[in-house]
Enzyme design. Structure first.
Site, short mmCIF file in Angstrom:
data_model
loop_
_atom_site.label_atom_id
_atom_site.label_comp_id
_atom_site.label_asym_id
_atom_site.label_seq_id
_atom_site.Cartn_x
_atom_site.Cartn_y
_atom_site.Cartn_z
NE ARG A 1 -0.40 0.30 11.21
CZ ARG A 1 0.32 0.76 10.52
NH1 ARG A 1 0.25 1.97 9.90
NH2 ARG A 1 1.24 -0.03 9.73
CE LYS B 1 -1.18 0.26 5.04
NZ LYS B 1 0.17 -0.46 5.65
NE ARG C 1 9.82 -0.34 7.98
CZ ARG C 1 8.78 -0.14 7.68
NH1 ARG C 1 8.35 0.57 6.62
NH2 ARG C 1 7.67 -0.69 8.46
NE ARG D 1 5.35 -4.18 10.78
CZ ARG D 1 6.06 -4.42 9.76
NH1 ARG D 1 7.18 -4.99 9.67
NH2 ARG D 1 5.60 -3.53 8.67
NE ARG E 1 8.56 -3.27 4.37
CZ ARG E 1 7.55 -2.72 4.80
NH1 ARG E 1 6.52 -2.15 4.29
NH2 ARG E 1 7.27 -3.06 6.30
#
Ligand code: ADP
Ligand code: ZN
Length: 215
Positions: free
Chosen positions: A88, A13, A155, A166, A122
């Protein structure tokens, strides 16, 4: 146009939102990016957020809400915006509901397996925040940002253990928002169930969904 992008961490997203925004001439507001910027600049918000983020937890509503409210009051948001990573939680959605009217919620539907694989490949630029993916969207030069030459790193919250956490938090706290926006008739699904789907394909699917609203 006021657009929300909803979807699990690693659903693509953020990448899609950053490419859609210039097409509509509206700002892309990522609360994750805002926090990372605050952390880098060592602000009070940054200090508060860091402990939660590194641990894969959500930053408390109060902190997020105040930061987001202030951002939406800036001049560039008056014609519209894309929210990525906000709301969220239900209190965040209710707050937003009280201050503005959203046109559409793009819901990225991605199976867990893909989410986990995507996040673990990622990486992003430590200088400008540009997102890359070792599988589908690598940098031209290994470890070097195409845009700014900064070093490209994983990250801390993309470590495998933290990713699972998460994802669970997403299911518990964020997924109920799909129902919240469905009731308002705002949800449009974009399905990404192919691990090697390129960002270009995802962007195309998103733009197709948004066609209905742009004119
Ligand atoms: P992703 O979508 O991949 O999870 P983000 O960059 O959107 O990544 O968010 C990174 C982290 O920033 C989250 O795990 C959370 O700690 C914090 N964060 C971002 N947006 C919010 C929000 N709306 N509410 C609470 N915490 C948030
Ligand atoms: Zn960069």
């Amino acid at each position: 146009m006021k657009i929300i992008f909803l979807g699990p961490p690693g659903s693509g997203k953020g990448t899609a939102a950053s490419r859609v925004a210039p097409k509509f001439g509206i700002p892309h507001i990522s609360t994750g990016d805002l926090f990372r910027k605050n952390i880098k600049e060592q602000t009070e918000i940054g200090k508060e957020a860091k402990q939660y983020m590194d641990d894969g937890k959500l930053v408390p509503d109060e902190v997020v809400i105040n930061m987001l409210k202030a951002r939406l009051e800036e001049d560039d948001c008056q014609e519209g915006f894309i929210l990525d990573g906000f709301p969220r939680t239900t209190p965040q959605a209710e707050m937003l509901d009280g201050i503005t009217e959203i046109d559409v919620v793009v819901n990225m539907v991605v199976p867990d397996k893909i989410v986990i694989a995507r996040n673990s490949s990622r990486v992003s630029c430590s200088k400008c925040g540009e997102i890359y993916n070792l599988r589908t969207m690598p940098t031209k030069l290994k470890g070097v940002c195409d845009k700014c030459g900064g070093s490209v790193v994983r990250r801390p919250d993309d470590e495998p253990d933290v990713i699972k956490k998460r994802l669970n938090i997403y299911k518990e706290q964020t997924e109920p928002l799909i129902e919240f926006y469905k009731k308002k008739g705002l949800i449009r699904d974009v399905i990404c169930d192919n691990i090697d789907q390129t960002p270009e394909q995802t962007l195309e699917d998103v733009l197709k969904v948004l066609e209905e609203f742009s004119s």
